[in-house]
Scaffold this motif. Structure first.
Motif, mmCIF file in Angstrom:
data_model
loop_
_atom_site.group_PDB
_atom_site.id
_atom_site.type_symbol
_atom_site.label_atom_id
_atom_site.label_comp_id
_atom_site.label_asym_id
_atom_site.label_seq_id
_atom_site.Cartn_x
_atom_site.Cartn_y
_atom_site.Cartn_z
ATOM 1 N N THR A 39 40.922 39.510 46.951
ATOM 2 C CA THR A 39 40.637 38.152 46.484
ATOM 3 C C THR A 39 40.063 37.312 47.627
ATOM 4 N N ALA A 72 44.298 43.419 45.384
ATOM 5 C CA ALA A 72 44.737 43.431 43.988
ATOM 6 C C ALA A 72 44.317 44.723 43.296
ATOM 7 N N THR A 115 42.822 46.242 40.193
ATOM 8 C CA THR A 115 41.911 45.636 39.227
ATOM 9 C C THR A 115 41.585 46.591 38.091
ATOM 10 N N GLU A 136 39.657 37.688 41.118
ATOM 11 C CA GLU A 136 40.797 37.118 40.395
ATOM 12 C C GLU A 136 40.659 37.325 38.883
ATOM 13 N N ALA A 158 41.777 41.060 38.302
ATOM 14 C CA ALA A 158 43.077 41.520 38.776
ATOM 15 C C ALA A 158 44.050 41.718 37.614
#
Length: 385
Positions: free
Chosen positions: A57, A63, A65, A83, A86
């Motif tokens: 991010t 993250a 994903t 984001e 994610a």
């Protein structure tokens, strides 16, 4: 004693190499990195590799994903964001720091950490600082995980345009005139730093290009036609990097060439030419990625010019101790001389990017290009080499 008639142990099926595609990141090139990742995820051979997409991010969280390349495209002139992809806004992926263990772990607050399996190679498609500049490469070296592309030194050199030019000059490659303003110079005496640029313009003429010294994708660059636009250009560049680079404009054609590591060493692609865009002052971020200004592949050069730029591209690759891949950017001046502008150790890698297009014209399509990069990474050990 013959073993011909003895019972044989059944062979264990071999596991496919696991590729972690790491993208996003903390730089201003976050969005185009996500676009690149989508293209790689879509094209990588799933019969040959297991794939684990990991997004970083904008604030640096790793993250897990969704593996959904169709969501990683530019839409309505807007680049995607990690984001949005994610699986959780709190969970994080952790790489091992023990070279004897390549197990990737995913954890969320209040939950038992979950092992995601071992990673055999990382394919970083991060652009700019905190990814392309040697920082991620250093982490992977500590972890003992092979990765696609240049090592720590070459990545750092390829990101910092000042030291890139210094190294090229030391190896006899011709670079254009430039001047650097470091953060301390600007903080201690803005007037003196500004005068340094004005004196440079007096020697080399306007226009000038004012750039962040350690950024890419033409982000933060301003073409300055006269003194009235200088302060705004400096402020724009400093939004992306406190160190700025100012270059004299070179009159000539923009020529690019790709370099790819083969089993027997680096080879150069056919070159491409970047014509002046019709609706932009120069080949900036929007011209590259939003409006997709097309390049000319192969570049309309003579046989001698083509051979020379390919030779110089490989020479630049070797001068900076690169590995894997590089896109080398040149100016072919009006007097017929090639001047190197910069190299990109993790160049734009979407299907419309010039690097894949040049290799397509050379005979290596996008899926094969990905395969060759992964195989080169798997052949190469981590550590000193």
């Amino acid at each position: 004693m013959s073993t011909e008639n003895l019972p044989q142990s059944p062979e264990q099926p071999s596991r496919k190499p696991r590729v972690a595609v790491v993208f996003g990141g903390r730089s201003s090139e976050h969005g185009i990195s996500v676009v690149t990742a989508g293209a790689v995820l879509k094209a990588i051979d799933r019969t040959k590799y297991d794939v684990l997409p990991i997004g970083i991010t904008r604030d640096g969280r790793w993250a897990l994903t969704a593996d959904e390349p169709e969501r990683m495209a530019i839409t309505d002139r807007r680049t995607p964001d990690v984001e949005e992809l994610a699986e959780s806004h709190e969970g994080g992926v952790v790489l091992p720091v023990d070279p004897a263990n390549r197990e990737v772990v995913y954890s969320e607050p209040g939950s038992v950490p979950k092992a995601l399996g071992e990673v055999d190679v990382v394919f970083p498609v991060l652009h700019g600082p905190y990814g392309e500049d040697g920082t991620l490469q250093g982490l992977l070296e500590l972890s003992g995980v092979p990765y696609v592309g240049a090592g720590v030194l070459a990545s750092a050199v390829g990101q910092d345009k000042e030291y890139m030019k210094r190294i090229f000059t030391s190896f006899g490659l011709k670079v254009g005139p430039y001047v650097v303003i470091r953060p301390r110079e600007w903080a201690q005496d803005e007037s003196a730093a500004r005068k340094k640029i004005v004196d440079f313009a007096g020697e080399h003429g306007w226009p000038l290009f004012v750039k962040p010294a350690r950024a890419g994708s033409s982000i933060g660059i301003t073409k300055v036609d006269d003194l009235s636009g200088l302060d705004e250009a400096i402020a724009t560049a400093q939004q992306h990097d406190p160190k700025i680079l100012v270059e004299a404009a070179l009159r000539g054609r923009e020529i690019e060439c790709g370099v790819l590591e083969f089993e027997d060493g680096p080879r150069a692609s056919v070159p491409a030419e970047i014509p002046p865009p019709d609706t932009h002052a120069y080949y900036d971020f929007e011209a590259k990625y939003i409006d997709s200004t097309p390049g000319i592949v192969p570049a309309p050069l003579t046989d001698a010019e083509t051979a020379e730029v390919r030779r110089l591209a490989v020479e630049a690759f070797e001068a900076a101790s690169c590995e894997g891949l590089v896109r080398a950017d040149f100016f072919l001046t009006e007097d017929g001389e090639f001047v190197i502008n910069e190299i990109n150790t993790l160049p734009g890698f979407t299907p419309i990017s010039m690097y894949p297009q040049m290799w397509q014209a050379t005979g290596i399509g996008y899926p094969e290009l990905i395969d060759r990069l992964v195989q080169a990474a798997l052949r190469r050990p981590t550590g000193l080499r």
